[in-house]
Design an enzyme around this catalytic site. Structure first.
Site, PDB file in Angstrom:
ATOM      1  CB  SER A  72      -0.906   0.010   1.234  1.00  0.00           C
ATOM      2  OG  SER A  72      -1.509   1.284   1.348  1.00  0.00           O
TER       3      SER A  72
ATOM      4  CG  HIS B 263      -3.986  -1.418  -1.479  1.00  0.00           C
ATOM      5  ND1 HIS B 263      -5.124  -2.151  -1.746  1.00  0.00           N
ATOM      6  CD2 HIS B 263      -4.329  -0.578  -0.463  1.00  0.00           C
ATOM      7  CE1 HIS B 263      -6.099  -1.788  -0.928  1.00  0.00           C
ATOM      8  NE2 HIS B 263      -5.644  -0.823  -0.136  1.00  0.00           N
TER       9      HIS B 263
ATOM     10  CG  ASP C  64      -5.135   2.681   0.932  1.00  0.00           C
ATOM     11  OD1 ASP C  64      -6.082   1.883   0.823  1.00  0.00           O
ATOM     12  OD2 ASP C  64      -4.024   2.360   1.410  1.00  0.00           O
TER      13      ASP C  64
ATOM     14  CG  MET D  80      -8.220   7.346   2.355  1.00  0.00           C
ATOM     15  SD  MET D  80      -7.486   7.327   4.001  1.00  0.00           S
ATOM     16  CE  MET D  80      -6.534   5.809   3.930  1.00  0.00           C
TER      17      MET D  80
ATOM     18  CG  HIS E 197      -9.260   0.345  -0.326  1.00  0.00           C
ATOM     19  ND1 HIS E 197      -8.651   0.178   0.913  1.00  0.00           N
ATOM     20  CD2 HIS E 197     -10.598   0.312  -0.097  1.00  0.00           C
ATOM     21  CE1 HIS E 197      -9.594   0.056   1.841  1.00  0.00           C
ATOM     22  NE2 HIS E 197     -10.775   0.147   1.262  1.00  0.00           N
TER      23      HIS E 197
ATOM     24  CG  MET F 273     -11.273   3.499   2.173  1.00  0.00           C
ATOM     25  SD  MET F 273      -9.717   3.425   3.078  1.00  0.00           S
ATOM     26  CE  MET F 273      -8.595   3.518   1.695  1.00  0.00           C
TER      27      MET F 273
ATOM     28  CG  MET G   6     -11.702  -2.450   5.244  1.00  0.00           C
ATOM     29  SD  MET G   6     -10.145  -2.081   4.397  1.00  0.00           S
ATOM     30  CE  MET G   6      -9.239  -1.189   5.668  1.00  0.00           C
TER      31      MET G   6
ATOM     32  N   GLY H 233      -0.703   1.729   9.642  1.00  0.00           N
ATOM     33  CA  GLY H 233       0.002   1.514  10.900  1.00  0.00           C
ATOM     34  C   GLY H 233      -0.850   1.142  12.086  1.00  0.00           C
TER      35      GLY H 233
ATOM     36  CG  ASP I  47      -6.295  -2.624   3.286  1.00  0.00           C
ATOM     37  OD1 ASP I  47      -5.177  -2.416   3.802  1.00  0.00           O
ATOM     38  OD2 ASP I  47      -6.922  -1.760   2.626  1.00  0.00           O
TER      39      ASP I  47
HETATM   40  C1  DX5 Z   1      -6.240   1.839   5.639  1.00  0.00           C
HETATM   41  C2  DX5 Z   1      -5.814   1.460   4.253  1.00  0.00           C
HETATM   42  C3  DX5 Z   1      -4.739   0.456   4.180  1.00  0.00           C
HETATM   43  C4  DX5 Z   1      -3.439   0.881   4.804  1.00  0.00           C
HETATM   44  C5  DX5 Z   1      -2.859  -0.332   5.454  1.00  0.00           C
HETATM   45  O1  DX5 Z   1      -7.473   2.456   5.607  1.00  0.00           O
HETATM   46  O2  DX5 Z   1      -6.915   0.936   3.530  1.00  0.00           O
HETATM   47  O3  DX5 Z   1      -4.515   0.031   2.840  1.00  0.00           O
HETATM   48  O4  DX5 Z   1      -2.500   1.380   3.884  1.00  0.00           O
HETATM   49  O5  DX5 Z   1      -1.735   0.052   6.155  1.00  0.00           O
HETATM   50  P1  DX5 Z   1      -0.999  -0.962   7.147  1.00  0.00           P
HETATM   51  O6  DX5 Z   1      -0.567  -2.138   6.343  1.00  0.00           O
HETATM   52  O7  DX5 Z   1       0.130  -0.150   7.676  1.00  0.00           O
HETATM   53  O8  DX5 Z   1      -1.998  -1.345   8.212  1.00  0.00           O
HETATM   54 ZN    ZN Z   2      -6.506   0.016   1.569  1.00  0.00          ZN
END
Ligand code: DX5
Ligand code: ZN
Length: 229
Positions: free
Chosen positions: A9, A32, A34, A36, A65, A67, A136, A144, A174
């Site tokens: 990601s 990946h 993200d 948002m 992804h 969100m 999720m 993190g 994820d």
């Molecule tokens: C969180 C994201 C994840 C995130 C995961 O909302 O969808 O893709 O990057 O990060 P780690 O692997 O650090 O939990």
């Molecule tokens: Zn994600």
């Protein structure tokens, strides 16, 4: 079934150097991304213009992804741009079955994601139209965070539905995936593992990807690395 897929990601990458950060995970199955919108989740990242640039900067298939609110309106352009898989949130989609068709028509795989507290059972019928299920394992919004093992029950159910021919989705997870958690997720039946901080926080991100894949393959009862190479 291919070997476990690993999708680093870029949320944990340096956003000023995304082309280099994609190159740093050469050999990854998917990258990946993200997206948002500061409404569906309390964080803001990047959108379509950055994805369009990233598509030109890497050969790794993009796993977007989203969100975001109103994915029915905003998700298909990511597919049109050339994303390999476009995942929307079940909690945000107004007409998820039509949305899956729109994503397919635009040339992408269609993914449906459910937050940790969203029951899988409510979405099983809809998943007939989807290619990937993104479970999720943290509350979406930030990298993190700690892995939530309780979501593995949903993974086990999805795995069973796939293995018995009731669904054909690829099962993706994820959030909080690392050397400490990848094995329990693999044992539960995950096919594709998203990892942000565990990859980009490592000294050698490409090596971290390979190590996660080896760990997952070693405990995945239904597939092995040898089927891929
Ligand atoms: C969180 C994201 C994840 C995130 C995961 O909302 O969808 O893709 O990057 O990060 P780690 O692997 O650090 O939990
Ligand atoms: Zn994600």
């Amino acid at each position: 079934m291919p070997a476990p897929l690993i999708a680093p990601s870029i949320l944990s990458a340096d956003f000023a150097r995304l082309a280099d950060e994609a190159a740093a995970v050469a050999g990854s199955d998917w990258l990946h991304v993200d997206v948002m919108d500061a409404h569906f989740v309390p964080n803001l990242t990047l959108g379509l213009p950055v994805v369009e640039s990233l598509l030109k900067a890497t050969d790794i298939p993009l796993d977007c992804h989203l969100m975001i609110e109103d994915p029915d309106r905003w998700a298909p352009p990511y597919a049109e741009a050339g994303a390999h898989n476009v995942t929307v949130h079940a909690e945000a989609a107004r007409d998820p079955r039509k949305l899956a068709k729109d994503l397919h028509a635009a040339g992408a795989l269609a993914g449906l994601s459910i937050k940790p507290k969203t029951p899988l059972d409510d979405w099983i019928e809809v998943l007939a139209d989807y290619d990937t299920l993104l479970v999720m394992s943290v509350e979406p919004g930030f990298g993190g965070q700690s892995f939530m093992p309780e979501v593995l029950d949903k993974v086990r159910t999805a795995r069973r539905l796939v293995d018995t021919g009731h669904l054909t989705v690829l099962v993706e997870i994820d959030g909080g995936i690392s050397a400490d958690t990848v094995e329990q997720a693999a044992e539960a039946g995950v096919d594709c593992f998203v990892a942000g901080s565990a990859v980009y926080g490592a000294d050698d991100p490409a090596r971290a990807v390979a190590a996660l894949r080896e760990q997952a393959a070693a405990v995945s009862p239904h597939r092995s690395l040898t089927t891929r190479e």
